[in-house]
Design a protein around this motif. Sequence first.
Motif, PDB file in Angstrom:
ATOM      1  N   UNK A 195       0.852  -1.180   0.000  1.00 54.90           N
ATOM      2  CA  UNK A 195       0.000   0.000   0.000  1.00 54.90           C
ATOM      3  C   UNK A 195       0.891   1.232   0.000  1.00 54.90           C
ATOM      4  N   UNK A 196       0.774   2.057  -1.038  1.00 52.85           N
ATOM      5  CA  UNK A 196       1.576   3.281  -1.116  1.00 52.85           C
ATOM      6  C   UNK A 196       1.312   4.187   0.073  1.00 52.85           C
ATOM      7  N   UNK A 197       2.348   4.787   0.632  1.00 50.75           N
ATOM      8  CA  UNK A 197       2.172   5.835   1.622  1.00 50.75           C
ATOM      9  C   UNK A 197       1.898   7.161   0.945  1.00 50.75           C
ATOM     10  N   UNK A 198       1.636   8.211   1.725  1.00 52.25           N
ATOM     11  CA  UNK A 198       1.257   9.495   1.119  1.00 52.25           C
ATOM     12  C   UNK A 198       2.367  10.108   0.258  1.00 52.25           C
ATOM     13  N   UNK A 199       3.628   9.923   0.634  1.00 52.28           N
ATOM     14  CA  UNK A 199       4.697  10.477  -0.189  1.00 52.28           C
ATOM     15  C   UNK A 199       4.746   9.769  -1.546  1.00 52.28           C
ATOM     16  N   UNK A 200       4.641   8.466  -1.522  1.00 49.89           N
ATOM     17  CA  UNK A 200       4.670   7.706  -2.771  1.00 49.89           C
ATOM     18  C   UNK A 200       3.492   8.081  -3.663  1.00 49.89           C
ATOM     19  N   UNK A 201       2.340   8.251  -3.045  1.00 52.68           N
ATOM     20  CA  UNK A 201       1.174   8.703  -3.810  1.00 52.68           C
ATOM     21  C   UNK A 201       1.461  10.034  -4.477  1.00 52.68           C
ATOM     22  N   UNK A 202       2.037  10.958  -3.703  1.00 49.02           N
ATOM     23  CA  UNK A 202       2.329  12.288  -4.243  1.00 49.02           C
ATOM     24  C   UNK A 202       3.305  12.183  -5.407  1.00 49.02           C
ATOM     25  N   UNK A 203       4.314  11.317  -5.279  1.00 49.36           N
ATOM     26  CA  UNK A 203       5.291  11.178  -6.354  1.00 49.36           C
ATOM     27  C   UNK A 203       4.619  10.596  -7.597  1.00 49.36           C
ATOM     28  N   UNK A 215      -3.258   6.022   6.501  1.00 44.36           N
ATOM     29  CA  UNK A 215      -3.180   4.593   6.178  1.00 44.36           C
ATOM     30  C   UNK A 215      -4.338   4.161   5.285  1.00 44.36           C
ATOM     31  N   UNK A 216      -5.430   4.898   5.259  1.00 45.86           N
ATOM     32  CA  UNK A 216      -6.560   4.575   4.388  1.00 45.86           C
ATOM     33  C   UNK A 216      -6.629   5.471   3.162  1.00 45.86           C
ATOM     34  N   UNK A 217      -5.715   6.445   3.055  1.00 49.34           N
ATOM     35  CA  UNK A 217      -5.787   7.421   1.978  1.00 49.34           C
ATOM     36  C   UNK A 217      -7.169   8.073   1.959  1.00 49.34           C
ATOM     37  N   UNK A 218      -7.603   8.443   3.142  1.00 50.48           N
ATOM     38  CA  UNK A 218      -8.921   9.064   3.264  1.00 50.48           C
ATOM     39  C   UNK A 218      -8.774  10.333   4.095  1.00 50.48           C
TER      40      UNK A 218
END
Lengths: 270, 270, 270, 270, 270, 270
Positions: free
Chosen positions: B92-100, C136-139
Amino acid sequence: MDADPPDLDCFRLVDEPYYTPVGNEIALFEAAYRAQVPLMLKGPTGCGKTRFVEHMAWRLQRPLITIACHEDMTAADLVGRYLLDAQGTVWRDGPLTQAVRGGAICYLDEIVEARQDTTVVIHPLTDERRVLPLDKRNEVVAAPSGFFLVISYNPGYQSAVKDLKESTKQRFAAIDFTYAAAAREADIVAREAGIDAGLAEKLVRIAAASRNLGHRALEEGASTRTLIRAGKLIARGIGAAEACDMAIVAPLTDDADTRGALRSVVAACL
Amino acid sequence: MDADPPDLDCFRLVDEPYYTPVGNEIALFEAAYRAQVPLMLKGPTGCGKTRFVEHMAWRLQRPLITIACHEDMTAADLVGRYLLDAQGTVWRDGPLTQAVRGGAICYLDEIVEARQDTTVVIHPLTDERRVLPLDKRNEVVAAPSGFFLVISYNPGYQSAVKDLKESTKQRFAAIDFTYAAAAREADIVAREAGIDAGLAEKLVRIAAASRNLGHRALEEGASTRTLIRAGKLIARGIGAAEACDMAIVAPLTDDADTRGALRSVVAACL
Amino acid sequence: MDADPPDLDCFRLVDEPYYTPVGNEIALFEAAYRAQVPLMLKGPTGCGKTRFVEHMAWRLQRPLITIACHEDMTAADLVGRYLLDAQGTVWRDGPLTQAVRGGAICYLDEIVEARQDTTVVIHPLTDERRVLPLDKRNEVVAAPSGFFLVISYNPGYQSAVKDLKESTKQRFAAIDFTYAAAAREADIVAREAGIDAGLAEKLVRIAAASRNLGHRALEEGASTRTLIRAGKLIARGIGAAEACDMAIVAPLTDDADTRGALRSVVAACL
Amino acid sequence: MDADPPDLDCFRLVDEPYYTPVGNEIALFEAAYRAQVPLMLKGPTGCGKTRFVEHMAWRLQRPLITIACHEDMTAADLVGRYLLDAQGTVWRDGPLTQAVRGGAICYLDEIVEARQDTTVVIHPLTDERRVLPLDKRNEVVAAPSGFFLVISYNPGYQSAVKDLKESTKQRFAAIDFTYAAAAREADIVAREAGIDAGLAEKLVRIAAASRNLGHRALEEGASTRTLIRAGKLIARGIGAAEACDMAIVAPLTDDADTRGALRSVVAACL
Amino acid sequence: MDADPPDLDCFRLVDEPYYTPVGNEIALFEAAYRAQVPLMLKGPTGCGKTRFVEHMAWRLQRPLITIACHEDMTAADLVGRYLLDAQGTVWRDGPLTQAVRGGAICYLDEIVEARQDTTVVIHPLTDERRVLPLDKRNEVVAAPSGFFLVISYNPGYQSAVKDLKESTKQRFAAIDFTYAAAAREADIVAREAGIDAGLAEKLVRIAAASRNLGHRALEEGASTRTLIRAGKLIARGIGAAEACDMAIVAPLTDDADTRGALRSVVAACL
Amino acid sequence: MDADPPDLDCFRLVDEPYYTPVGNEIALFEAAYRAQVPLMLKGPTGCGKTRFVEHMAWRLQRPLITIACHEDMTAADLVGRYLLDAQGTVWRDGPLTQAVRGGAICYLDEIVEARQDTTVVIHPLTDERRVLPLDKRNEVVAAPSGFFLVISYNPGYQSAVKDLKESTKQRFAAIDFTYAAAAREADIVAREAGIDAGLAEKLVRIAAASRNLGHRALEEGASTRTLIRAGKLIARGIGAAEACDMAIVAPLTDDADTRGALRSVVAACL
């Protein structure tokens, strides 16, 4: 030379990374690589150690796996671990193990930041054995001739608390790095920032002055990287003084006196 | 410009966040964004750094992912982790990975609070490589041109124990923030609290006085946020002195002498 | 007003919690609630902060979720976590997330005891954003208008080691609490312990004397709660002096001199 | 009175635990139990606190759940946790939750040894709410009238580092315990060790002398328990001096001088 | 002699590891092995302890399992642990358990780095019992006669904080190691680096001088390993002075004065 | 006497462990065993405490479960834990629980090394209750009459940081151990090492001298175990002086002066 496992192809450098040597560091690196003597690159922040390793990986046609060390990194982060899968536990190689199996150059950046178990893990790779024991798998991976271990080390940082053990230090040959000489540094700045040579020379003079301010005022002087970034901002239309403030002065210090001194330097050089 | 993955739409700002610039910070931010020079915003609590980033994300049409850093945050909290699912482990991507991946602006608020492994994780994103290595997945995510990294840093807080490493600092260009000039701050307070200009000016005078009390009496002076809140309470019918006590004096200190000094200031300004 | 999810019904207060106001704290709380300015209640142990919050929750018709903070509480304890189920991992909201979703009043008791990650987690809920990001849930959960955050803080406790960060303090308006005035405190004691007014007044005089002994003898004086308990024991047939010893003197201190002083006070007041 | 769940039957005391009261502690305990005022028993090691609680549980016909606190005990050890089962995660009540559900007397022995999260967990059980929130289950367990919380506390031990928080102390009424008066202690020793009254009196005199040696020589004097054990060894044929050495002198200290002093006491008393 | 389990074959040394004895250490090791007296090898970094153990394992025809100790190594890392598999938990022997079952020589390198639970785990293997209890399996593994335990210990390192417990030290007979005498060391260097005897003697003179610089200048002098590596680099065409700088001077110290002293030594000896 | 579960048979001692008593410790142990008074054996390293317990287990026909305590040992390591199996979680008894169920003698070696939760876990086994509560299973295991708890304690080691709590100490009767008298020690050495009486006497004289060197030179003198090992090496053909150096002098100290003193002693005694 061993065949690399296909999945390290993404770690191969396709284009030559730009690098102009200071001295004979290319010959020293190649000799150490051929003699299988692990290498330690010593020098301050942003003086080109990472770029040099990239250049050598390209030159020696080896995949390059870079690992930024930090104090929460465990041996398992390097070596690998068992993960739970639908079929039970599955072993997954860590980046160091991948580098060993694939005969890559493994670059441990700022190794002194890592915990002791990390540094101990590399011991059997750095003496005549050249093996990586995977205790948890009961496997001993022998390094192919292409495998090469490089670590970086910033002597300006080290304290009594965080230093390499004597038995680790003596496992590496060392090459000292420092900032490039003025002409070469201006060259690099002009090329990477896309600015003309005159401006680049001025930026290099600012950096040189900052490096002479001494440890009491600044922990480290301005790195080549900060010069490149000031140049890039100027190239995007920001005024030279303002760009230097933003890329060089403000990141380096919050102390009003030191900022004043740096700004005088900037004003004098531009 | 890269197409964003659809699931970052919830991180897009629909309405323009209200922001009146102090100097040319909007131009500086835009130049840094275009030149891909990561940015550090320096300044005290509640002076508008977060709002500025929101405004720039809206202006540049980028999704904005904000991460409040704290000392228990691990690299995995930023980057992602394997979770156990009915089908085994799932990444599960973390928020930094999502942003990238999504080319978002990633804002790491109060980065100095985070542990070293967090700050080291962003290093490869902040030099010429602009990549995020996911060691545990054996994946290297290249940042699209839209990705931009911004961190905040409060110089008033820093101690010898908790400070950014030199090699981290020099990876960012910096913009200094401070409280807005009196007229602009009154403007902001009047607008956000829904009170008239005269009252807002009085509140701003109280804040200015509190900021002059000096470090020995108060760690920091009253922020613009506390003024807005005092204004909101007055707008709900609470008496001005009582509202200032509740929103400005009482939160700032429990010391009887400093409270006395602040209350004299409040009485003199209202 | 948002509809509450049915499962917060167990957090609604059916009967009016008995509370007699000291000043205009009810109006201040209501104004803060309407203006969505988070609230910090400051004051010593057992002076009625919890009871006040219960009363306000009843008065505002909001469910109340109370969380006793402690130094082992993590952000996940507040926000929620993934649990392994027969169908794989399942997300379970923590009490703070429940409060946000359900528009409840969330009361974080003795927040300063919690680790920093807890206090940082509430930041986005306490500024204009009023959101709770579940990384952790991207919410990102937006707080409905009924949600309100209240924290308590005991200034007598705070040390340099454990204090709120400046950037947390300034996010709250504050109301000071102290022990009720004598007459009102006697009223409360008589009502809650089921004893007559004369005895309650005597107990209140004992407490007042204990609160004047000063910090060197006692960390805190006797709280209203200890008076109520002494009263309850007397109502069950225990002698007044013995009940005071058991509920007031013995719990407060083991120091022989201080006990002697307290017992003289008890003897003089009864 | 609530019906107890059947599985607490193993926590019921079938036979009356032998206990001879020192003062009116039985009446005080009963009053606190009826008034639902949680109780703290203060006193040195081995003076009979545990036995007293057992006696009261038998007398009040309540199951008794005893928990020895230690510094590695977590809130989850008291309250319960999710365990992974063939059907996924299953909740399992901890001993405190069992005691609350079953209306038992819960005895937390040496509570000051536990971490703060343990002590905070009991707060809602010790004020007017009398509930145990199970945050992880989103359940609030209301204590039936039979539930009663007792803690023990050894004032001789406490240091600045490990002490109960003021807000915890004031939640309990306290009964002081000390060693029994000589005649009663001899009675207890004779009965429990199975020795005659004369010998028991001699052992009690030895203990009394050890308790007068002062804190500098011994952290605590000989407890009643050590006397009983010396008596038991004598009853098994060991010589009286040797048994005292083994059960009283040797366990208490390794200091040669203090041992000498104790042995003189033993020789003089036998 | 017990039959070894087949899977230790990968731990057998096929070729004789080169080793020229200093004194009668071969006889001492053999006697200790036959008498089943565990052995501790004491001496500085890189003086040949590991090579000696390899030589003896080859000579005694035993598999050799080497474990580099570090402060994050747990007892489970040595002994084994349960892993989750598709069929549930499965026990996996650690390297020490493998060595015991297979009658191997187990070499714990730098044992003093390990945590106490590691050192305690080997106690029952080092007294007359010669067993390894696997508490988690309820199994007690008896060591076959071929099993032998060797540990290394660097007296120059030890501090008050990190030292072996007295009850551990006395479980081992000890052999002191130091650098080989000059002639023998030159022999080793010439052979391993592939250089001529004259150059090897010069390198040995450099090392001898570095070892005389004293603790204040260098924590340890140049090890034999660094000489071999300097030799290898010279054999690859690097100039002798430059090779000594890279393999000897630079790794040992960053102090300018000490580097100057070492370089004078190098210049004088070459 | 209770029937033992069959699986403790591997913990029964078949052959009589050699032990010659110093005083009446056998009678004292037996009396404590019959009176169910838990026992603490006090004394220095390697003076025969473990052997004595083995002898008594053989004499009393009880299985013996020995647990070496260390600072990473948790209560769960003693008591047991849930493990994940193909059928979900399964409880597995720890060694202490096994000993209690099976009526074994349980020997906790160097208990002071363990964390507090370990020592607290044994409390209910060491008073009149003689039970082991398994909180995680909601089970209370009653100890059969054959169960007996023995702990060891080395007074020479204890510091203020690591010592047993007073409430633990007073739960045990204690027997002091020290090195055997010279004649008996020589006897033991001769028998165990397989050497003649004359040589054994010489070794004992060396040990006696080492024990008189005082705490400043040596933390502890040479134990009987080191003498036996010196003897064994001599029996394998190693010269007496060299064997003493290897088994006695070198393990005890690295200090040159103390080694010199010890070697003079060895030379004088042989």
